[in-house]
Design an enzyme around this catalytic site. Structure first.
Site, PDB file in Angstrom:
ATOM      1  CB  SER A 169      -7.060  -1.355   7.243  1.00 27.70           C
ATOM      2  OG  SER A 169      -8.212  -0.787   7.031  1.00 27.70           O
TER       3      SER A 169
ATOM      4  N   GLY B 293       1.090  -1.312  -0.186  1.00 25.43           N
ATOM      5  CA  GLY B 293      -0.111   0.314   0.107  1.00 25.43           C
ATOM      6  C   GLY B 293       0.719   1.077   0.216  1.00 25.43           C
TER       7      GLY B 293
ATOM      8  CG  ASP C  45      -7.577 -11.775   3.339  1.00 22.47           C
ATOM      9  OD1 ASP C  45      -7.135 -11.231   4.304  1.00 22.47           O
ATOM     10  OD2 ASP C  45      -8.814 -11.879   2.739  1.00 22.47           O
TER      11      ASP C  45
ATOM     12  CE1 TYR D 246      -5.043 -11.254  21.341  1.00 26.36           C
ATOM     13  CE2 TYR D 246      -3.366 -12.384  20.654  1.00 26.36           C
ATOM     14  CZ  TYR D 246      -4.129 -12.648  20.472  1.00 26.36           C
ATOM     15  OH  TYR D 246      -5.049 -13.591  20.008  1.00 26.36           O
TER      16      TYR D 246
ATOM     17  CE1 TYR E 146      -9.354   3.029   7.736  1.00 26.99           C
ATOM     18  CE2 TYR E 146      -9.454   5.264   8.394  1.00 26.99           C
ATOM     19  CZ  TYR E 146      -9.406   4.100   7.926  1.00 26.99           C
ATOM     20  OH  TYR E 146      -7.726   4.311   8.150  1.00 26.99           O
TER      21      TYR E 146
ATOM     22  NE  ARG F 113       2.276 -18.712  14.790  1.00 27.54           N
ATOM     23  CZ  ARG F 113       1.394 -18.476  14.516  1.00 27.54           C
ATOM     24  NH1 ARG F 113       0.625 -18.297  15.176  1.00 27.54           N
ATOM     25  NH2 ARG F 113       1.442 -17.655  13.320  1.00 27.54           N
TER      26      ARG F 113
ATOM     27  CB  ALA G 240      -2.147   1.175  10.640  1.00 21.68           C
TER      28      ALA G 240
HETATM   29  P1  NAD Z   1      -3.771   2.035   1.075  1.00 19.56           P
HETATM   30  O1  NAD Z   1      -4.512   1.279   0.550  1.00 19.56           O
HETATM   31  O2  NAD Z   1      -2.411   2.677   0.249  1.00 19.56           O
HETATM   32  O3  NAD Z   1      -3.084   0.183   1.951  1.00 19.56           O
HETATM   33  C1  NAD Z   1      -3.370  -0.658   2.656  1.00 19.56           C
HETATM   34  C2  NAD Z   1      -2.970  -1.770   1.441  1.00 19.56           C
HETATM   35  O4  NAD Z   1      -3.484  -2.580   2.731  1.00 19.56           O
HETATM   36  C3  NAD Z   1      -3.314  -1.839   0.322  1.00 19.56           C
HETATM   37  O5  NAD Z   1      -1.695  -2.110  -0.273  1.00 19.56           O
HETATM   38  C4  NAD Z   1      -4.268  -3.426   0.359  1.00 19.56           C
HETATM   39  O6  NAD Z   1      -4.096  -4.048  -0.645  1.00 19.56           O
HETATM   40  C5  NAD Z   1      -4.066  -4.455   2.008  1.00 19.56           C
HETATM   41  N1  NAD Z   1      -4.614  -4.748   2.428  1.00 19.56           N
HETATM   42  C6  NAD Z   1      -6.200  -4.641   2.956  1.00 19.56           C
HETATM   43  N2  NAD Z   1      -6.595  -5.386   3.260  1.00 19.56           N
HETATM   44  C7  NAD Z   1      -5.844  -6.488   3.172  1.00 19.56           C
HETATM   45  C8  NAD Z   1      -6.292  -7.735   3.099  1.00 19.56           C
HETATM   46  N3  NAD Z   1      -7.087  -8.494   4.101  1.00 19.56           N
HETATM   47  N4  NAD Z   1      -5.047  -8.660   3.465  1.00 19.56           N
HETATM   48  C9  NAD Z   1      -3.627  -7.656   3.169  1.00 19.56           C
HETATM   49  N5  NAD Z   1      -3.427  -7.133   2.920  1.00 19.56           N
HETATM   50  C10 NAD Z   1      -4.813  -6.358   2.577  1.00 19.56           C
HETATM   51  O7  NAD Z   1      -3.714   2.523   2.379  1.00 19.56           O
HETATM   52  P2  NAD Z   1      -2.371   3.511   3.603  1.00 19.56           P
HETATM   53  O8  NAD Z   1      -3.256   5.295   3.220  1.00 19.56           O
HETATM   54  O9  NAD Z   1      -1.527   3.095   3.075  1.00 19.56           O
HETATM   55  O10 NAD Z   1      -3.169   3.127   4.205  1.00 19.56           O
HETATM   56  C11 NAD Z   1      -2.320   2.248   5.769  1.00 19.56           C
HETATM   57  C12 NAD Z   1      -2.824   1.916   6.895  1.00 19.56           C
HETATM   58  O11 NAD Z   1      -2.617   2.909   7.418  1.00 19.56           O
HETATM   59  C13 NAD Z   1      -4.011   1.072   6.811  1.00 19.56           C
HETATM   60  O12 NAD Z   1      -3.854   0.790   8.254  1.00 19.56           O
HETATM   61  C14 NAD Z   1      -4.737   3.200   7.055  1.00 19.56           C
HETATM   62  O13 NAD Z   1      -5.920   3.217   7.366  1.00 19.56           O
HETATM   63  C15 NAD Z   1      -3.594   3.477   8.313  1.00 19.56           C
HETATM   64  N6  NAD Z   1      -3.871   5.105   7.867  1.00 19.56           N
HETATM   65  C16 NAD Z   1      -3.629   5.664   6.823  1.00 19.56           C
HETATM   66  C17 NAD Z   1      -3.753   7.024   6.541  1.00 19.56           C
HETATM   67  C18 NAD Z   1      -3.075   7.630   6.019  1.00 19.56           C
HETATM   68  O14 NAD Z   1      -3.998   8.879   5.421  1.00 19.56           O
HETATM   69  N7  NAD Z   1      -2.739   7.346   4.998  1.00 19.56           N
HETATM   70  C19 NAD Z   1      -4.469   8.111   7.644  1.00 19.56           C
HETATM   71  C20 NAD Z   1      -5.218   7.308   9.119  1.00 19.56           C
HETATM   72  C21 NAD Z   1      -4.714   6.121   9.151  1.00 19.56           C
END
Ligand code: NAD
Ligand code: UDP
Length: 320
Positions: free
Chosen positions: A79, A13, A59, A163, A149, A110, A118
């Site tokens: 996510s 991501g 996944d 945990y 979300y 483990r 995050a």
């Molecule tokens: P993004 O959508 O670019 O990255 C999320 C990644 O998670 C994607 O590559 C997606 O394919 C992967 N993913 C989703 N469900 C999955 C699953 N079940 N199994 C494996 N991979 C899975 O979003 P981002 O902006 O890079 O966000 C990354 C994290 O940071 C997230 O948890 C998000 O909630 C958190 N976050 C980001 C922001 C922001 O401003 N970018 C703000 C708050 C929180």
């Protein structure tokens, strides 16, 4: 000395891929796990020939074979994160924030690995306290369209603390505020990629509502720096990592128009339900604990991102 190994869920991501870069820079070997729901292989293309990096398409909600991996850190970043993405993938968002978080924590337990989750400023919902301190419990609609979300992330925080308390896992929770920069998907619907797409194509920028709602935008290098500092700290309770300079969305639109040199105008569209009216992190805790504060202000961050967004627009135009 043995090289430390980290697992980054969501490693393909936007943020996850930058985090992989940061961890490699700190001397870790890195395994990125991602099902590519909202991420892309392009984000980790530059690491393809790095022998310290491994990608697993998976996944993370399902029990893994991670038991065979000797891990020192698990960083759970998988996510959907954009309101458009999590509206489209609501069930997947709830699953990865629940089953996915359990799986990631079990893996850390483990292996005896450290763990980071995050989390997000969305835990504060449409906040009644401004700026948001970590001690504020939030104002979240538990059944509204954003709840898939917000509540998944609040649940993730609860599981992470459980945990820590019940299984003594060495956990951390980072509450990330709006972060932007290269590698964001151009069509993920978040405000900076949307405005960049529109400005670079000379289309009108779509400001939702009257544009008076506020956000505080953190450039990705600052965000990753804060995340890595927190990862190295001993703090178990949530820490806000975001840029405290607050802008109205209308100001943000004007800044994107100025930074791209576009002739685009602004048009107003309906405000999505439960869209938070204000958001700004109180970063006193991060400053005190981590000696961290952001360095890149919005105008500079937009300039630093421009080349990436130009390329992303050109590539998308070629594909359609
Ligand atoms: P993004 O959508 O670019 O990255 C999320 C990644 O998670 C994607 O590559 C997606 O394919 C992967 N993913 C989703 N469900 C999955 C699953 N079940 N199994 C494996 N991979 C899975 O979003 P981002 O902006 O890079 O966000 C990354 C994290 O940071 C997230 O948890 C998000 O909630 C958190 N976050 C980001 C922001 C922001 O401003 N970018 C703000 C708050 C929180
Ligand atoms: N927004 C907007 N126009 C767009 C996309 C978003 O006015 O094309 C607004 C949105 O309503 C919100 C803010 O910009 O008030 C930030 O939206 P984003 O989806 O980036 O993230 P959020 O902070 O809402 O999770």
């Amino acid at each position: 000395m043995k090289t430390r190994r980290a697992l980054v869920t969501g490693g393909a991501g936007f943020l996850g891929s930058h985090l992989c870069d940061g961890l490699l820079g700190e001397g870790y070997r890195v395994v990125a796990a991602d099902n590519l729901l909202t991420g892309s292989l392009g984000n980790i293309e530059h690491l393809r020939n790095d022998s310290r990096f491994e990608f697993v398409q998976k996944d993370v909600c399902y029990p893994g074979e991670w038991g065979t991996l000797d891990l020192d850190y698990v960083l759970h970043f998988a996510s959907p994160a954009s309101p458009v993405d999590y509206a489209e993938h609501g069930i997947e968002t709830l699953r990865v924030g629940s089953y996915g978080t359990f799986e990631a924590l079990e893996t850390a337990r483990r292996c005896g690995a450290k763990f980071m989750m995050a989390s997000t400023s969305e835990c504060y919902g449409d906040p009644a306290v401004h700026p948001q301190t970590e001690t504020y419990w939030g104002n979240v609609n538990p059944i509204g369209p954003r709840s898939v979300y917000d509540e998944a992330k609040r649940f993730s925080e609860a599981v992470t603390m459980a945990y820590h308390r019940y299984h003594q896992v060495d956990t951390r929770i980072v509450r990330i505020f709006n972060t932007y920069g290269p590698r964001m998907q151009i069509n993920d619907g978040r405000v900076i990629p949307n405005f960049m797409w529109q400005a670079l194509r000379g289309e009108n920028l779509t400001v939702y509502g009257d544009g008076s709602q506020t956000r505080s935008f953190c450039y990705v290098s600052d965000e990753v720096d804060g995340i890595l500092r927190l990862a190295g700290s001993a703090e178990h309770e949530p820490v806000n990592i975001g840029n405290p300079t607050e802008f109205t969305i209308l100001d943000c639109a004007r800044k994107v128009i100025a930074s791209t040199g576009s002739r685009s105008q602004i048009k107003f569209e309906g405000l999505p339900q439960d869209d938070p009216k204000q958001r700004r992190p109180d970063i006193s805790k991060a400053k005190r604990l981590l000696g961290w504060e952001p360095k890149v202000e919005l105008e500079s961050g937009l300039k630093l991102s421009l080349e990436y967004f130009r390329r992303a627009v050109a590539e998308k135009e070629k594909r359609t």
